[in-house]
Design an enzyme around this catalytic site. Structure first.
Site, PDB file in Angstrom:
ATOM      1  N   HIS A 233     -12.870  -5.226   9.208  1.00  0.00           N
ATOM      2  CA  HIS A 233     -11.710  -5.548  10.036  1.00  0.00           C
ATOM      3  C   HIS A 233     -12.074  -6.427  11.233  1.00  0.00           C
ATOM      4  O   HIS A 233     -11.206  -7.025  11.841  1.00  0.00           O
ATOM      5  CB  HIS A 233     -11.097  -4.222  10.522  1.00  0.00           C
ATOM      6  CG  HIS A 233      -9.664  -4.306  10.842  1.00  0.00           C
ATOM      7  ND1 HIS A 233      -9.139  -3.694  11.956  1.00  0.00           N
ATOM      8  CD2 HIS A 233      -8.653  -4.926  10.236  1.00  0.00           C
ATOM      9  CE1 HIS A 233      -7.860  -3.939  12.015  1.00  0.00           C
ATOM     10  NE2 HIS A 233      -7.545  -4.683  10.988  1.00  0.00           N
TER      11      HIS A 233
ATOM     12  N   HIS B 230       0.118  -8.274  16.920  1.00  0.00           N
ATOM     13  CA  HIS B 230      -1.023  -8.049  16.041  1.00  0.00           C
ATOM     14  C   HIS B 230      -2.262  -7.800  16.890  1.00  0.00           C
ATOM     15  O   HIS B 230      -3.317  -7.452  16.398  1.00  0.00           O
ATOM     16  CB  HIS B 230      -1.233  -9.232  15.089  1.00  0.00           C
ATOM     17  CG  HIS B 230      -2.116  -8.916  13.927  1.00  0.00           C
ATOM     18  ND1 HIS B 230      -3.427  -9.327  13.844  1.00  0.00           N
ATOM     19  CD2 HIS B 230      -1.898  -8.197  12.805  1.00  0.00           C
ATOM     20  CE1 HIS B 230      -3.969  -8.900  12.722  1.00  0.00           C
ATOM     21  NE2 HIS B 230      -3.067  -8.204  12.066  1.00  0.00           N
TER      22      HIS B 230
HETATM   23  O1  LIG Z   1      -4.981  -5.839  11.934  1.00  0.00           O
HETATM   24  C1  LIG Z   1      -4.203  -5.069  11.342  1.00  0.00           C
HETATM   25  O2  LIG Z   1      -3.174  -4.605  11.862  1.00  0.00           O
HETATM   26  C2  LIG Z   1      -4.591  -4.612   9.976  1.00  0.00           C
HETATM   27  C3  LIG Z   1      -4.244  -3.322   9.563  1.00  0.00           C
HETATM   28  C4  LIG Z   1      -4.659  -2.855   8.323  1.00  0.00           C
HETATM   29  C5  LIG Z   1      -5.404  -3.663   7.507  1.00  0.00           C
HETATM   30  N1  LIG Z   1      -5.830  -3.152   6.254  1.00  0.00           N
HETATM   31  O3  LIG Z   1      -5.235  -2.152   5.763  1.00  0.00           O
HETATM   32  O4  LIG Z   1      -6.801  -3.680   5.681  1.00  0.00           O
HETATM   33  C6  LIG Z   1      -5.742  -4.987   7.903  1.00  0.00           C
HETATM   34  C7  LIG Z   1      -5.315  -5.435   9.145  1.00  0.00           C
HETATM   35  C8  LIG Z   1      -5.617  -6.814   9.588  1.00  0.00           C
HETATM   36  O5  LIG Z   1      -4.661  -7.575   9.811  1.00  0.00           O
HETATM   37  O6  LIG Z   1      -6.814  -7.144   9.719  1.00  0.00           O
END
Ligand SMILES: O=C(O)c1ccc([N+](=O)[O-])cc1C(=O)O
Length: 441
Positions: free
Chosen positions: A69, A316
């Site tokens: 992430h 975000h």
């Molecule tokens: O940043 C976020 O809010 C996010 C949340 C969940 C996931 N996921 O479930 O892999 C990816 C992201 C992303 O955008 O990196």
């Protein structure tokens, strides 16, 4: 920004052709390392095939439900090195109508034999923030040989101008000395040794604010993780004794917990956003998870950013901070990739002897004492929506240091009686700002 030589991009979602198009034309053939977590990497390997300058590095994800992430850029210029830690995926829509967060480092000079052998840890009288050592430790945790060149490049530069602390997560069951290196226990360690509330402040009166764009499964009651282990870490300070113990323990055995205030978009916030319900595609809170933790709604506040004109730019960004009772001061603020999840922050297991983290995450912590403009201060003044009083409109508050503009409005706006938290896999039939409804498969 400098004459780019090569770069590395760490991220979760990566549109490679689009990414290369964002580099200046004359720099699109510079060496580019892409660090991703796509274990079924056929697609990204296919995408990279036409670009001989692109090298891929697949981060190990050996614990279920973990993701890569982290969102970071390492940019090597002829003139020096820059680090960027941020919250946007490398896809067009993340850079269009959303609210994101980014820290851009100073240009770090190469260490050279002629540079006076000044200690890297003291710059302008500033304290060591350990940024370089922590960044190298983070890269080391990936394992393999694919990051060696970048570890050496970072070692060859003087990063002492970085006035932030690195708060990162790497997957693992961290025990012993490793426990305080990652996730919420790293934050607990830093806050309990380097962050003090102003003299006379009552810690239990200073709320913790968490703002995020997704939520994991937190347990059937807040006391299972959210308001115990996790809030203990985020409400640590040198004025509280949670840190003095060798073994992590919750503040409930030591202090009264401070209020916890969470910011997460309501259905109405998403519906009226610039993107309409499509914004909710990047706010992946699952209805079945939400149904298991109805208590979360009691902590929730709306996404509102009138001060910066970004109320309709769906969040975000992820930020966490500690504020004074009147929300005019902040003891610290963290910008990070971490959403509100155990996978990101870690959860204690085996009677507190190990911290289980599932994902890679990275963020930067701003402490008043690390900033030249507020060194000696224990709080930032916060630009607020308060109509009057010292923080409104002024460039700084007498007697306090650097002024902080938060991504969201303070004071916070509670959910209305009708508001529900956004969930992405439920139908939402009231037409959104584009006249659409949301009927996920
Ligand atoms: O940043 C976020 O809010 C996010 C949340 C969940 C996931 N996921 O479930 O892999 C990816 C992201 C992303 O955008 O990196």
């Amino acid at each position: 920004m400098g004459d780019l030589v090569c770069s590395a991009q760490f991220n979760y979602l990566i549109d490679l052709p689009w990414l290369l198009q964002q580099y200046p034309p004359e720099k699109r053939k510079c060496p580019l390392l892409v660090v991703h977590g796509d274990q079924k990497d056929a697609n990204i390997r296919k995408a990279a095939a036409p670009y001989p300058n692109v090298t891929l590095f697949k981060a190990r994800l050996e614990i279920m439900f973990g993701t890569h992430h982290s969102k970071m850029m390492l940019l090597a210029y002829r003139e020096g090195l820059r680090v960027v830690i941020h919250t946007a995926n490398l896809i067009p829509k993340d850079w269009d109508q959303k609210t994101q967060g980014v820290w851009v480092s100073p240009l770090f000079p190469a260490k050279s034999s002629v540079t006076p052998s000044k200690s890297e840890t003291v710059v302008n009288g500033g304290k060591e923030t350990g940024f370089k050592q922590d960044l190298l430790e983070y890269l080391k945790a990936y394992g393999g040989r694919g990051l060696e060149e970048w570890k050496q490049r970072i070692s060859d530069h003087d990063l002492s101008a970085a006035r932030v602390r690195l708060i990162a997560s790497v997957p693992g069951a961290h025990t012993g000395g490793e426990m305080n290196k990652w996730g919420h226990l790293k934050l607990r360690k830093v806050l309990s040794t380097c962050s003090s509330l102003p003299c006379g402040a009552t810690p239990s009166d200073w709320p913790v604010i968490g703002q995020f764009s997704s939520v994991g499964s937190l347990g059937p009651a807040p006391s299972q993780w959210l308001t115990s282990e996790w809030l203990t870490s985020l409400s640590s300070s040198s004025s509280s004794s949670a840190s003095s113990s060798k073994k992590p323990r919750t503040l409930t055995t030591q202090h009264k917990m401070p209020p916890l205030k969470l910011i997460f978009p309501s259905v109405e916030n998403v519906r009226t956003s610039l993107e309409g319900y499509m914004a909710g595609g990047s706010i992946p809170y699952a209805a079945n998870t939400a149904a298991k933790q109805p208590y979360l709604r009691d902590f929730l506040h709306q996404w509102r950013a009138e001060e910066t004109g970004r109320t309709r730019a769906a969040p975000h960004v992820k930020t966490y901070m500690r504020v004074s009772p009147d929300q005019r001061e902040a003891a610290w603020i963290l910008i990070t990739s971490c959403n509100l999840s155990k996978a990101a922050w870690g959860a204690l297991e085996k009677k507190g002897s190990q911290l289980k983290i599932r994902s890679y995450e990275i963020g930067v912590l701003f402490l008043p004492s690390d900033q030249e403009t507020s060194a000696g201060h224990t709080s930032f003044s916060v630009a607020t929506m308060h109509p009057h009083g010292p923080g409104a409109g002024s460039s700084s508050v007498p007697g306090m240091g650097m002024r902080l503009v938060t991504p969201f409005d303070l004071p916070l706006t509670p959910y209305t009686r009708e508001d529900q938290p956004w969930v992405w896999n439920a139908r939402h039939m009231k037409p959104d700002s584009k006249g659409n409804v949301w009927t996920p498969p």
